[in-house]
Design a protein around this motif. Structure first.
Motif, PDB file in Angstrom:
ATOM      1  N   LYS A 132      83.753  28.691  55.990  1.00 27.63           N
ATOM      2  CA  LYS A 132      82.845  28.689  54.595  1.00 27.63           C
ATOM      3  C   LYS A 132      84.263  28.867  53.362  1.00 27.63           C
ATOM      4  CE  LYS A 132      78.527  31.365  53.488  1.00 27.63           C
ATOM      5  NZ  LYS A 132      77.547  32.386  53.612  1.00 27.63           N
ATOM      6  N   ALA A 133      83.185  28.355  52.369  1.00 26.41           N
ATOM      7  CA  ALA A 133      83.573  29.180  51.427  1.00 26.41           C
ATOM      8  C   ALA A 133      82.704  29.349  50.672  1.00 26.41           C
ATOM      9  CB  ALA A 133      84.577  27.742  50.867  1.00 26.41           C
ATOM     10  N   GLU A 134      82.346  30.049  49.561  1.00 29.96           N
ATOM     11  CA  GLU A 134      81.520  30.669  48.452  1.00 29.96           C
ATOM     12  C   GLU A 134      81.717  31.833  47.363  1.00 29.96           C
ATOM     13  OE1 GLU A 134      77.017  32.849  48.486  1.00 29.96           O
ATOM     14  OE2 GLU A 134      77.962  33.076  50.294  1.00 29.96           O
ATOM     15  N   TRP A 135      81.552  30.978  45.628  1.00 26.24           N
ATOM     16  CA  TRP A 135      82.075  31.447  44.863  1.00 26.24           C
ATOM     17  C   TRP A 135      81.755  32.093  44.438  1.00 26.24           C
ATOM     18  CZ3 TRP A 135      85.690  31.034  41.923  1.00 26.24           C
ATOM     19  CH2 TRP A 135      85.251  31.091  40.014  1.00 26.24           C
ATOM     20  N   ASN A 136      81.946  33.231  44.170  1.00 24.46           N
ATOM     21  CA  ASN A 136      81.599  34.794  43.534  1.00 24.46           C
ATOM     22  C   ASN A 136      82.026  34.512  42.656  1.00 24.46           C
ATOM     23  OD1 ASN A 136      81.797  37.309  43.021  1.00 24.46           O
ATOM     24  ND2 ASN A 136      81.686  38.305  44.938  1.00 24.46           N
ATOM     25  N   ASN A 137      81.027  34.537  41.285  1.00 24.44           N
ATOM     26  CA  ASN A 137      81.210  34.751  40.369  1.00 24.44           C
ATOM     27  C   ASN A 137      81.537  35.711  38.871  1.00 24.44           C
ATOM     28  OD1 ASN A 137      81.355  32.361  37.709  1.00 24.44           O
ATOM     29  ND2 ASN A 137      79.235  33.450  36.848  1.00 24.44           N
ATOM     30  N   TYR A 138      81.134  36.974  39.519  1.00 24.85           N
ATOM     31  CA  TYR A 138      81.479  38.432  39.169  1.00 24.85           C
ATOM     32  C   TYR A 138      82.733  38.540  39.231  1.00 24.85           C
ATOM     33  CZ  TYR A 138      82.315  43.510  38.542  1.00 24.85           C
ATOM     34  OH  TYR A 138      81.879  44.465  37.657  1.00 24.85           O
ATOM     35  N   LYS A 139      83.364  38.171  41.066  1.00 24.40           N
ATOM     36  CA  LYS A 139      85.235  37.992  40.799  1.00 24.40           C
ATOM     37  C   LYS A 139      85.442  37.599  39.604  1.00 24.40           C
ATOM     38  CE  LYS A 139      84.436  41.565  44.405  1.00 24.40           C
ATOM     39  NZ  LYS A 139      85.195  41.526  46.585  1.00 24.40           N
ATOM     40  N   GLY A 140      85.027  35.582  40.357  1.00 24.16           N
ATOM     41  CA  GLY A 140      85.358  34.367  40.021  1.00 24.16           C
ATOM     42  C   GLY A 140      86.573  34.556  40.712  1.00 24.16           C
ATOM     43  N   GLN A 141      86.419  34.114  42.124  1.00 24.66           N
ATOM     44  CA  GLN A 141      87.019  33.679  43.475  1.00 24.66           C
ATOM     45  C   GLN A 141      86.386  33.643  43.882  1.00 24.66           C
ATOM     46  OE1 GLN A 141      88.961  37.167  44.299  1.00 24.66           O
ATOM     47  NE2 GLN A 141      87.830  37.912  45.601  1.00 24.66           N
ATOM     48  N   TRP A 142      87.430  32.782  45.281  1.00 27.72           N
ATOM     49  CA  TRP A 142      85.855  32.183  46.300  1.00 27.72           C
ATOM     50  C   TRP A 142      86.911  32.790  47.163  1.00 27.72           C
ATOM     51  CZ3 TRP A 142      83.645  27.868  46.402  1.00 27.72           C
ATOM     52  CH2 TRP A 142      83.174  26.868  45.929  1.00 27.72           C
ATOM     53  N   GLY A 370      85.929   4.594  63.886  1.00 24.33           N
ATOM     54  CA  GLY A 370      86.369   4.740  62.732  1.00 24.33           C
ATOM     55  C   GLY A 370      86.055   6.684  62.427  1.00 24.33           C
ATOM     56  N   PHE A 371      85.421   6.703  61.538  1.00 24.04           N
ATOM     57  CA  PHE A 371      84.992   8.107  61.148  1.00 24.04           C
ATOM     58  C   PHE A 371      84.280   8.284  59.934  1.00 24.04           C
ATOM     59  CE2 PHE A 371      89.810   7.261  61.589  1.00 24.04           C
ATOM     60  CZ  PHE A 371      90.880   8.394  62.141  1.00 24.04           C
ATOM     61  N   ASP A 372      83.841   9.304  60.093  1.00 24.80           N
ATOM     62  CA  ASP A 372      82.979   9.398  58.838  1.00 24.80           C
ATOM     63  C   ASP A 372      83.277   9.986  57.553  1.00 24.80           C
ATOM     64  OD1 ASP A 372      80.906  10.697  57.221  1.00 24.80           O
ATOM     65  OD2 ASP A 372      80.018  12.428  58.560  1.00 24.80           O
ATOM     66  N   THR A 373      82.699   8.861  56.566  1.00 24.10           N
ATOM     67  CA  THR A 373      84.135   9.484  55.368  1.00 24.10           C
ATOM     68  C   THR A 373      82.828   8.837  54.669  1.00 24.10           C
ATOM     69  OG1 THR A 373      83.201   6.090  55.272  1.00 24.10           O
ATOM     70  CG2 THR A 373      85.273   6.749  56.139  1.00 24.10           C
ATOM     71  N   SER A 374      80.904   9.745  54.852  1.00 23.57           N
ATOM     72  CA  SER A 374      80.113  10.058  53.455  1.00 23.57           C
ATOM     73  C   SER A 374      80.729  10.927  52.272  1.00 23.57           C
ATOM     74  CB  SER A 374      79.041  10.477  54.509  1.00 23.57           C
ATOM     75  OG  SER A 374      79.989  12.266  55.145  1.00 23.57           O
ATOM     76  N   LEU A 375      82.241  12.034  53.009  1.00 23.13           N
ATOM     77  CA  LEU A 375      82.949  12.243  52.087  1.00 23.13           C
ATOM     78  C   LEU A 375      81.998  14.008  52.155  1.00 23.13           C
ATOM     79  CD1 LEU A 375      84.065  10.122  49.515  1.00 23.13           C
ATOM     80  CD2 LEU A 375      85.203  11.510  51.202  1.00 23.13           C
ATOM     81  N   VAL A 376      81.031  14.315  52.701  1.00 22.38           N
ATOM     82  CA  VAL A 376      80.305  15.505  52.880  1.00 22.38           C
ATOM     83  C   VAL A 376      80.504  16.886  53.783  1.00 22.38           C
ATOM     84  CG1 VAL A 376      78.348  16.426  53.628  1.00 22.38           C
ATOM     85  CG2 VAL A 376      78.023  14.299  52.376  1.00 22.38           C
ATOM     86  N   PRO A 377      80.736  17.905  53.128  1.00 32.83           N
ATOM     87  CA  PRO A 377      81.718  18.746  54.061  1.00 32.83           C
ATOM     88  C   PRO A 377      81.610  19.421  54.974  1.00 32.83           C
ATOM     89  CG  PRO A 377      81.531  19.596  51.607  1.00 32.83           C
ATOM     90  CD  PRO A 377      80.867  17.809  51.382  1.00 32.83           C
ATOM     91  N   ASP A 388      75.259  24.086  47.963  1.00 29.30           N
ATOM     92  CA  ASP A 388      75.663  23.475  48.590  1.00 29.30           C
ATOM     93  C   ASP A 388      76.432  22.160  48.503  1.00 29.30           C
ATOM     94  OD1 ASP A 388      77.314  23.352  51.080  1.00 29.30           O
ATOM     95  OD2 ASP A 388      75.702  23.940  52.332  1.00 29.30           O
ATOM     96  N   LEU A 389      77.857  21.669  48.259  1.00 32.09           N
ATOM     97  CA  LEU A 389      77.581  21.128  48.322  1.00 32.09           C
ATOM     98  C   LEU A 389      77.345  20.293  49.657  1.00 32.09           C
ATOM     99  CD1 LEU A 389      79.160  19.106  46.658  1.00 32.09           C
ATOM    100  CD2 LEU A 389      81.907  19.868  47.565  1.00 32.09           C
ATOM    101  N   ARG A 390      77.276  20.500  50.541  1.00 27.50           N
ATOM    102  CA  ARG A 390      76.890  19.267  51.132  1.00 27.50           C
ATOM    103  C   ARG A 390      75.456  18.849  51.169  1.00 27.50           C
ATOM    104  NH1 ARG A 390      76.343  23.075  56.448  1.00 27.50           N
ATOM    105  NH2 ARG A 390      75.470  24.326  54.849  1.00 27.50           N
ATOM    106  N   GLU A 391      74.659  19.842  50.967  1.00 24.93           N
ATOM    107  CA  GLU A 391      73.080  18.991  50.285  1.00 24.93           C
ATOM    108  C   GLU A 391      73.322  18.420  48.882  1.00 24.93           C
ATOM    109  OE1 GLU A 391      69.956  19.607  51.059  1.00 24.93           O
ATOM    110  OE2 GLU A 391      71.350  20.528  53.110  1.00 24.93           O
ATOM    111  N   GLU A 392      74.713  18.930  48.095  1.00 22.94           N
ATOM    112  CA  GLU A 392      74.614  17.898  46.613  1.00 22.94           C
ATOM    113  C   GLU A 392      74.800  17.030  46.428  1.00 22.94           C
ATOM    114  OE1 GLU A 392      74.154  19.652  43.197  1.00 22.94           O
ATOM    115  OE2 GLU A 392      72.442  20.685  45.138  1.00 22.94           O
ATOM    116  N   TRP A 393      75.121  16.594  47.746  1.00 25.90           N
ATOM    117  CA  TRP A 393      77.095  15.296  48.426  1.00 25.90           C
ATOM    118  C   TRP A 393      75.516  14.907  49.111  1.00 25.90           C
ATOM    119  CZ3 TRP A 393      82.176  15.498  48.178  1.00 25.90           C
ATOM    120  CH2 TRP A 393      82.559  15.822  46.808  1.00 25.90           C
ATOM    121  N   LYS A 394      74.450  15.179  49.981  1.00 29.88           N
ATOM    122  CA  LYS A 394      73.944  14.396  51.012  1.00 29.88           C
ATOM    123  C   LYS A 394      73.579  12.524  50.711  1.00 29.88           C
ATOM    124  CE  LYS A 394      69.599  15.749  54.042  1.00 29.88           C
ATOM    125  NZ  LYS A 394      69.079  16.138  53.926  1.00 29.88           N
TER     126      LYS A 394
END
Length: 584
Positions: A132-142, A370-377, A388-394
């Motif tokens: 999992k990776a989540e952006w913390n906007n207060y701290k400005g970090q992942w 072959g492979f899953d090439t959907s690029l969805v994380p 969530d980038l998974r939903e944005e790129w669904k």
């Protein structure tokens, strides 16, 4: 305030930014996390180490060693599908490749040697999977969660997060009814069991993409028979100048003792790749003549009228990735191979019910699918506003130049959506992406930037341009391709909208107007205490700008480009075929 910490976006009126006590462009501490230690991850490590100071870097990789796809793929015949001398970093040649199309083990060794030469493994943590990776906007970090082999989770964080997982690393079983009811030996090319002995076996082979094209001639001498299940035709390149051969002692000695000759050989190969670009424009003369020539060459190799009708496509050359078929076509036409054409109906306990409606019993079934090439994380990547980038790129992945996407600050990709991975030379394009990302990282480190991301409008307009441009190319034709997420008529989400050389020019200088920069405090705090970096170094030349002649770079794109590519000629004012301007 500790060195490297990032103040909140909301600052009290009395706040004095720490940069105000430092000289201009002071390099604050930068921490980068890279997901993946394949060739792209190693390149980031090399370039960050070469160019940056005051940084911390961690590469997390799920495997026990570096190399990505060249570590994971172990099937018989696995090799690079471009000449090995083009499959190196531009600055790191290898003069002792054993053959034109080097095998996976040799390629893995190349990247392993680079890691050793530049001491890059010190940055890598093996057997670690980012969950999992989540952006913390207060701290400005992942904030990044990482799992070890025992399932324990470790929390980490970074200022910049880079995905270098690769396009072809998430293999999957084909979605065929009854697949796991099969009682024989079931294999996937991307998860090969090296203990399986194919000698004397009747093998079923599903697929006719790159891995199938490589594996068929490799296993044919040992097996009793191969039943090849082919759903659709594909172009297989039997072009004579690129035929496989082992380099002779004389050739190897020439490469080793004459660096200039080796350089010219590499340049000739790269130039040849770049010259292929007009093939991908569906109405070009090169596309038409290449289709005629390749059709005849495939016929000559197959020497079988029935197979010619089944295997030679009606759509343009390059709609699917062109693969050099070293021995593939000849093997397909041999007595050892039975071709069953059409979509598989189902898998039984004994074998495969093919497109002919008949059951074909086999001892071993190989899925070269072959492979899953959907690029969805494959794990949550949570950006601004909980996106969530998974939903944005669904539905469809969208990016800016294959490097980043809106809503996910300080998050970058190597080989993201619409990268030039099938447009000509590949690795140099990935180098361009790393260079671009590190230019943005440099700005983050030397200014008081809270985060950077491509603007919403820039991403949307790039996607609009992409969709309009792709209509001119063979990739948009009705062929099933991983360029279109394994669809026949979807949008082309994998490839760049031009040649590799086109991409190098497009990314040579970042268009900062396409990016949203958010600052901590006053954006001009980076100007600092009035001192330059030069004045902080007593050994530097405080009059470095005084010269006897103007040896600086040209300030126009045209003259600067000519000074780099050394054509010495002007850009042609008129456009040749399809309106593409070329350098003279």
């Amino acid at each position: 305030m500790p060195n490297g910490s990032i103040p909140s976006m909301e600052q009290p009126s009395s706040f004095e930014h720490p940069r105000l006590s430092r000289p201009i462009y002071d390099a604050r501490r930068l921490k980068v996390i890279v997901i993946g230690a394949g060739c792209s991850g190693l390149l980031i490590a090399y370039k960050l180490q070469r160019s940056f100071e005051n940084f911390e870097l961690v590469l997390y990789d799920k495997n026990e060693d570096l190399g990505g796809t060249w570590l994971e793929n172990k099937y018989p015949g696995v090799a690079c599908d471009v000449p090995a001398h083009t499959y190196t970093w531009s600055f790191e040649p290898k003069d002792d490749w054993s053959s034109v199309y080097a095998g996976a083990k040799e390629i893995h060794g190349y990247f392993k040697n680079i890691a050793t030469k530049y001491d890059l493994e010190k940055y890598i943590k093996y057997n670690r999977r980012v969950t999992k990776a989540e952006w913390n906007n207060y701290k400005g970090q992942w904030e990044v969660q990482v799992a070890d082999p025992d399932g324990n989770t470790v929390d980490d964080s970074c200022h910049i997060l880079i995905s270098a997982v690769g396009l072809l690393n998430f293999w999957k079983w084909p979605e065929i009814e009854g697949l796991h009811d099969y009682k024989g030996t079931l294999l996937h090319t991307a998860k090969w069991d090296t203990s399986v002995d194919l000698s004397g076996k009747h093998v079923g082979l599903i697929g006719n993409g790159s891995s199938a094209i490589q594996i068929l001639p490799a296993i044919a001498p040992a097996v009793s028979k191969v039943t090849s299940f082919v759903r659709s035709p594909t172009w297989v390149s039997p072009v004579q100048p690129q035929e496989q051969h082992m380099f002779s002692k004389e050739e190897l000695n020439k490469f080793a003792t004459d660096p200039e000759a080796h350089l010219q050989y590499r340049k000739a190969l790269e130039t040849g790749f770049s010259a292929l670009w007009p093939i991908f424009l569906k109405d070009s003369e090169m596309q038409k003549t290449t289709a005629v020539g390749m059709t005849q060459m495939m016929k000559d190799k197959l020497n079988n009228k029935k197979l010619e009708d089944l295997l030679i496509p009606s759509w343009g050359v390059g709609c699917r990735r062109i693969t050099p078929g070293v021995g593939y076509l000849e093997t397909m036409g041999s007595d050892k191979v039975e071709v069953v054409y059409g979509s598989i109906q189902k898998i039984t306990e004994r074998g495969v019910v093919g497109g002919d409606g008949l059951e074909h019993p086999v001892d071993v079934l190989i899925c070269a699918t072959g492979f899953d090439t959907s690029l969805v994380p494959r794990f949550p990547i949570i950006g601004l506003d909980g996106k969530d980038l998974r939903e944005e790129w669904k539905v469809e992945p969208e990016s800016y130049f294959g490097i980043a996407t809106h809503g996910f600050p300080n998050y970058f990709m190597i080989g993201g959506p619409n990268s030039p991975v099938g447009n000509g030379p590949v690795l140099v394009a990935l180098e361009a992406q790393v260079d671009y990302i590190l230019k943005l990282a440099n700005r983050w480190q030397t200014e008081n930037i809270h985060y950077v991301q491509p603007s919403f409008d820039a991403v949307k307009e790039f996607v609009e341009h992409r969709n309009a441009f792709m209509k001119k190319t063979v990739w948009s034709q009705n062929c099933r391709s991983w360029y279109k997420n394994n669809s026949a008529d979807g949008n082309v989400t994998i490839l760049w909208t031009g040649s590799t050389l086109h991409y190098l020019e497009a990314t040579a200088e970042p268009r900062y107007e396409d990016w949203d920069f958010k600052y901590s405090g006053n954006r001009f705090a980076y100007l600092g205490n009035g001192y330059s970096q030069t004045e902080t170094d007593p050994e530097s030349d405080w009059a470095f700008y005084i010269r006897n002649k103007d040896d600086g770079p040209y300030l126009s794109r045209a003259k600067h480009l000519r000074s780099i590519n050394r054509t010495g000629k002007a850009i042609q004012p008129t456009a040749p075929e399809n309106g593409v301007k070329l350098l003279g």
